[in-house]
Write a protein that holds these residues in place. Structure first.
Motif, PDB file in Angstrom:
ATOM      1  N   VAL A 140       2.423   9.920   5.722  1.00  0.00           N
ATOM      2  CA  VAL A 140       1.842  10.784   4.711  1.00  0.00           C
ATOM      3  C   VAL A 140       1.028  11.876   5.403  1.00  0.00           C
ATOM      4  N   GLU A 141       0.926  13.022   4.737  1.00  0.00           N
ATOM      5  CA  GLU A 141       0.039  14.093   5.176  1.00  0.00           C
ATOM      6  C   GLU A 141      -0.601  14.728   3.954  1.00  0.00           C
ATOM      7  N   THR A 142      -1.812  15.207   4.121  1.00  0.00           N
ATOM      8  CA  THR A 142      -2.527  15.821   3.000  1.00  0.00           C
ATOM      9  C   THR A 142      -1.945  17.188   2.686  1.00  0.00           C
ATOM     10  N   GLU A 143      -2.227  17.656   1.478  1.00  0.00           N
ATOM     11  CA  GLU A 143      -1.641  18.916   1.019  1.00  0.00           C
ATOM     12  C   GLU A 143      -2.146  20.118   1.811  1.00  0.00           C
ATOM     13  N   ASN A 144      -3.353  20.027   2.357  1.00  0.00           N
ATOM     14  CA  ASN A 144      -3.910  21.184   3.063  1.00  0.00           C
ATOM     15  C   ASN A 144      -3.519  21.233   4.533  1.00  0.00           C
ATOM     16  N   TRP A 145      -2.531  20.431   4.916  1.00  0.00           N
ATOM     17  CA  TRP A 145      -2.091  20.439   6.317  1.00  0.00           C
ATOM     18  C   TRP A 145      -1.264  21.704   6.590  1.00  0.00           C
ATOM     19  N   VAL A 146      -1.497  22.328   7.745  1.00  0.00           N
ATOM     20  CA  VAL A 146      -0.734  23.501   8.167  1.00  0.00           C
ATOM     21  C   VAL A 146      -0.070  23.184   9.502  1.00  0.00           C
ATOM     22  N   ASP A 147       0.965  23.957   9.814  1.00  0.00           N
ATOM     23  CA  ASP A 147       1.738  23.666  11.015  1.00  0.00           C
ATOM     24  C   ASP A 147       0.966  23.960  12.303  1.00  0.00           C
ATOM     25  N   PHE A 183       0.840  -1.192   0.000  1.00  0.00           N
ATOM     26  CA  PHE A 183       0.000   0.000   0.000  1.00  0.00           C
ATOM     27  C   PHE A 183       0.875   1.242   0.000  1.00  0.00           C
ATOM     28  N   ASN A 184       0.613   2.110  -0.961  1.00  0.00           N
ATOM     29  CA  ASN A 184       1.185   3.457  -0.917  1.00  0.00           C
ATOM     30  C   ASN A 184       0.331   4.278   0.058  1.00  0.00           C
ATOM     31  N   ALA A 185       0.958   4.849   1.094  1.00  0.00           N
ATOM     32  CA  ALA A 185       0.206   5.499   2.175  1.00  0.00           C
ATOM     33  C   ALA A 185      -0.674   6.626   1.657  1.00  0.00           C
ATOM     34  N   SER A 186      -0.161   7.400   0.707  1.00  0.00           N
ATOM     35  CA  SER A 186      -0.937   8.522   0.185  1.00  0.00           C
ATOM     36  C   SER A 186      -2.187   8.033  -0.540  1.00  0.00           C
ATOM     37  N   GLN A 187      -2.002   7.025  -1.414  1.00  0.00           N
ATOM     38  CA  GLN A 187      -3.148   6.501  -2.145  1.00  0.00           C
ATOM     39  C   GLN A 187      -4.135   5.814  -1.202  1.00  0.00           C
ATOM     40  N   PHE A 188      -3.602   5.110  -0.204  1.00  0.00           N
ATOM     41  CA  PHE A 188      -4.475   4.424   0.742  1.00  0.00           C
ATOM     42  C   PHE A 188      -5.322   5.427   1.533  1.00  0.00           C
ATOM     43  N   LEU A 189      -4.700   6.541   1.971  1.00  0.00           N
ATOM     44  CA  LEU A 189      -5.447   7.552   2.744  1.00  0.00           C
ATOM     45  C   LEU A 189      -6.483   8.244   1.863  1.00  0.00           C
ATOM     46  N   THR A 190      -6.134   8.461   0.597  1.00  0.00           N
ATOM     47  CA  THR A 190      -7.093   9.081  -0.326  1.00  0.00           C
ATOM     48  C   THR A 190      -8.286   8.171  -0.567  1.00  0.00           C
ATOM     49  N   SER A 191      -8.027   6.877  -0.763  1.00  0.00           N
ATOM     50  CA  SER A 191      -9.139   5.954  -0.995  1.00  0.00           C
ATOM     51  C   SER A 191     -10.030   5.825   0.237  1.00  0.00           C
ATOM     52  N   ALA A 192      -9.426   5.892   1.434  1.00  0.00           N
ATOM     53  CA  ALA A 192     -10.228   5.801   2.655  1.00  0.00           C
ATOM     54  C   ALA A 192     -11.081   7.048   2.833  1.00  0.00           C
ATOM     55  N   LEU A 212      -4.718  -1.372  12.347  1.00  0.00           N
ATOM     56  CA  LEU A 212      -4.653  -1.703  10.921  1.00  0.00           C
ATOM     57  C   LEU A 212      -3.905  -3.021  10.787  1.00  0.00           C
ATOM     58  N   ALA A 213      -4.678  -4.102  10.578  1.00  0.00           N
ATOM     59  CA  ALA A 213      -4.105  -5.432  10.334  1.00  0.00           C
ATOM     60  C   ALA A 213      -3.080  -5.786  11.403  1.00  0.00           C
ATOM     61  N   ASN A 214      -3.535  -5.791  12.650  1.00  0.00           N
ATOM     62  CA  ASN A 214      -2.712  -6.269  13.765  1.00  0.00           C
ATOM     63  C   ASN A 214      -1.520  -5.351  14.057  1.00  0.00           C
ATOM     64  N   ARG A 215      -1.625  -4.052  13.627  1.00  0.00           N
ATOM     65  CA  ARG A 215      -0.554  -3.098  13.935  1.00  0.00           C
ATOM     66  C   ARG A 215      -1.183  -1.751  14.307  1.00  0.00           C
ATOM     67  N   ARG A 216      -0.584  -1.147  15.323  1.00  0.00           N
ATOM     68  CA  ARG A 216      -1.085   0.156  15.774  1.00  0.00           C
ATOM     69  C   ARG A 216      -0.519   1.261  14.899  1.00  0.00           C
ATOM     70  N   MET A 217      -1.434   2.082  14.412  1.00  0.00           N
ATOM     71  CA  MET A 217      -1.053   3.278  13.672  1.00  0.00           C
ATOM     72  C   MET A 217      -1.839   4.471  14.233  1.00  0.00           C
ATOM     73  N   LEU A 218      -1.441   5.660  13.818  1.00  0.00           N
ATOM     74  CA  LEU A 218      -2.010   6.886  14.397  1.00  0.00           C
ATOM     75  C   LEU A 218      -2.512   7.796  13.284  1.00  0.00           C
ATOM     76  N   LEU A 219      -3.746   8.243  13.456  1.00  0.00           N
ATOM     77  CA  LEU A 219      -4.347   9.201  12.521  1.00  0.00           C
ATOM     78  C   LEU A 219      -4.534  10.528  13.252  1.00  0.00           C
ATOM     79  N   VAL A 220      -4.053  11.595  12.658  1.00  0.00           N
ATOM     80  CA  VAL A 220      -4.212  12.947  13.210  1.00  0.00           C
ATOM     81  C   VAL A 220      -5.060  13.748  12.230  1.00  0.00           C
TER      82      VAL A 220
END
Length: 553
Positions: A264-271, A230-239, A282-290
């Protein structure tokens, strides 16, 4: 009293009260804006939490779908004697990846082999290819006994062909995920990796592995892995396509050893922005969404309208309060002016009453003395008429000065006016500028009138060549001396009996002037010396005060 007290506040604090009103309204406005902004933040947090939960659900749904396909592939390949290209392609074709497997690079097969089986796998990789394909990295560069090279990867694109032959077990992150998948016998996601298909070093993704075993129970052995990169950017876009309003910005992290690694982060992210964090399984692994709100830090439209309206109302109330304070100040000054006028009027009334009484007392004394000294009615009438006229002339002089101070020169000039322009005698009047109080001026006028009348009848003013000299000087700052001297007139003989003039000068005038009068009948001419007090104008100049107060208003 309460209403008057409020008006006193406006008068006593003409600038502080409007400012206090402005600050009070401004404070209420700021509190209102704060409350609105707080409500907006609460609503924003709720919306952001809703979007975060929706996005987590979408990601887990995508991962679950991928895991389901991988489980199906593991069941199929585990039942086969060997996984050939035809079997693999038939399986993938049934999945319809373009429609149901969005966000993934595809599905691949990687057999678990030893170094003894390497030559057979490389031959299988090279079948149908123009050139020889080898497993990489080579065993010479990295000696190892366990290999999991990519044998098949569908869809068959130029991008995916880059991954063929890559030994995933040679890379620590992939190896850890495959070992965990083997241990748990369930789809397991790797940590953050650079996919072989990706050309850029800043492009990250992850891989979900499902182990495939040959045999059952204790006799089973690991055949290989069916996996999906999975490409993270494409995966986040599809989700994000699975949620209704993906308005927020996103960041996706892999959590390794408790430390988040950005994938990955979306283009509209600001600091700087308000964010919400969610853990993702995600499939037996911890990940973080902000998830980050797209709203900037500026005020909301409702807060801005409230602020502008509040400041406008505060400014308007400031102007109105200032106008009220000015009106209250004007009313206060008017009341003070009316009170002052009333006090002046009362004082004037009392002073007028006092002076009228003094004048009437003088008139009564003149009438009484004239009646006792007159031998006939005509003589009585003439004496009364002349003396009342003299008193009236001095009154006119005082009226012109508004009953303030009156110069000695003016009093003498008024009383001697009938005799000054005569050619057969001489009248001399000289002295410094000295002013007398009204009552003293009246008394001096009566004395000068009596002396002039006597001189016109019997003294220096009754013959040609006669001379009358009236001089005055200041004895000290509070006392003036006036001296009457007649010369070149008939010889003067002392009177055999006291007349009205003598009594008027020695009794009435001396009493009013508060000093004795020296009256001398010298054979060469009558001499008279009077003393008059020079008083402060504040003791009697009420009219002058009244005029000054009126001009000040």
């Amino acid at each position: 009293m309460r209403r008057g007290g409020k008006r006193r506040w406006l008068v006593d604090y003409p600038r502080a009260v409007p400012l206090a009103i402005f600050l009070l309204v401004a404070a209420v406005t700021v509190l209102s804006v704060f409350a609105i902004e707080r409500g907006e933040r609460v609503r924003e947090n709720a919306d952001l939490s809703r979007q975060a939960d929706a996005m987590v659900s979408a990601i887990e749904r995508r991962a679950y779908s991928s895991s389901s396909f991988l489980r199906a592939g593991a069941a199929l390949f585990g039942s086969q004697q060997s996984v050939t290209g035809d079997v693999f392609r038939q399986f993938v074709s049934e999945l319809r990846l373009d429609a149901d497997y969005r966000g993934a690079e595809g599905i691949g097969w990687a057999p678990a082999i030893t170094d003894n089986q390497l030559a057979a796998v490389e031959e299988q990789l090279s079948f149908g290819r123009v050139g020889q394909m080898n497993v990489r990295p080579s065993l010479q560069d990295d000696p190892r006994k366990q290999l999991v090279p990519v044998l098949f990867l569908q869809p068959d694109t130029l991008r995916n062909r880059k991954a063929l032959g890559f030994d995933m077990y040679s890379e620590p992150t992939r190896r850890a995920a495959m070992d965990e998948a083997t241990r748990t016998v369930r789809p397991t996601a790797s940590g953050r990796v650079n996919l072989v298909q990706d050309s850029g070093p800043d492009e990250f993704g992850f891989i979900i592995y499902m182990p495939v075993f040959d045999g059952r129970g204790a006799q089973r052995s690991l055949k290989g892995f069916v996996y999906s990169p999975f490409n993270a950017s494409q995966f986040l876009t599809s989700a994000s396509e699975l949620i209704t309003s993906p308005e927020a910005a996103f960041r996706f992290f892999d959590v390794s050893g408790g430390k988040p690694l950005l994938m990955v982060e979306t283009e509209n992210w600001v600091d700087d922005g308000h964010t919400v964090e969610r853990d993702v399984d995600l499939a037996n692994r911890r990940m973080l969404l902000v998830v980050q709100s797209k709203r900037d830090m500026a005020l909301s439209p409702l807060s801005l309208i409230t602020l502008l309206f509040g400041l406008a109302v505060a400014s308007l109330l400031l102007v109105v309060a200032r106008l009220l304070t000015q009106q209250a100040e004007e009313d206060s000054r008017s009341l003070e002016w009316f009170a002052q006028q009333n006090s002046i009027r009362n004082s004037l009334t009392r002073e007028l009453n006092h002076r009228v009484k003094n004048t009437l007392a003088n008139v009564l004394s003149i009438v009484s003395l004239t009646r006792r000294r007159a031998e006939s009615l005509d003589e009585f009438a003439e004496g009364i008429d002349n003396r009342i006229r003299a008193l009236s002339a001095t009154h006119d002089l005082l009226t012109q000065s508004e009953w303030g101070t009156t110069p000695i020169a003016a009093v003498i000039s008024v009383e001697l006016a009938p005799y000054i322009n005569a050619n057969d005698h001489e009248v001399v009047a000289k002295g410094p500028d000295v002013e007398l109080a009204p009552n003293d001026a009246l008394s001096l006028g009566l004395a000068i009138h009596e002396l002039a009348t006597n001189a016109a009848k019997f003294g220096a003013l009754s013959c040609s060549g006669g001379q009358v000299s009236v001089t005055w000087e200041l004895v000290n700052p509070h006392l003036a001396r006036i001296e009457w001297i007649e010369s070149n007139g008939p010889n003067v003989e002392p009177p055999t009996k006291r007349g009205f003039g003598i009594d008027l000068i020695e009794k009435i005038v001396a009493h009013e002037l508060r000093h004795p009068v020296e009256l001398e009948f010298d054979p060469k001419g009558v001499r008279c010396r009077l003393m008059a007090a020079v008083r402060e104008p504040s003791e009697f100049a009420l009219r002058s005060k009244y005029a000054a107060a009126k001009l000040d208003q």
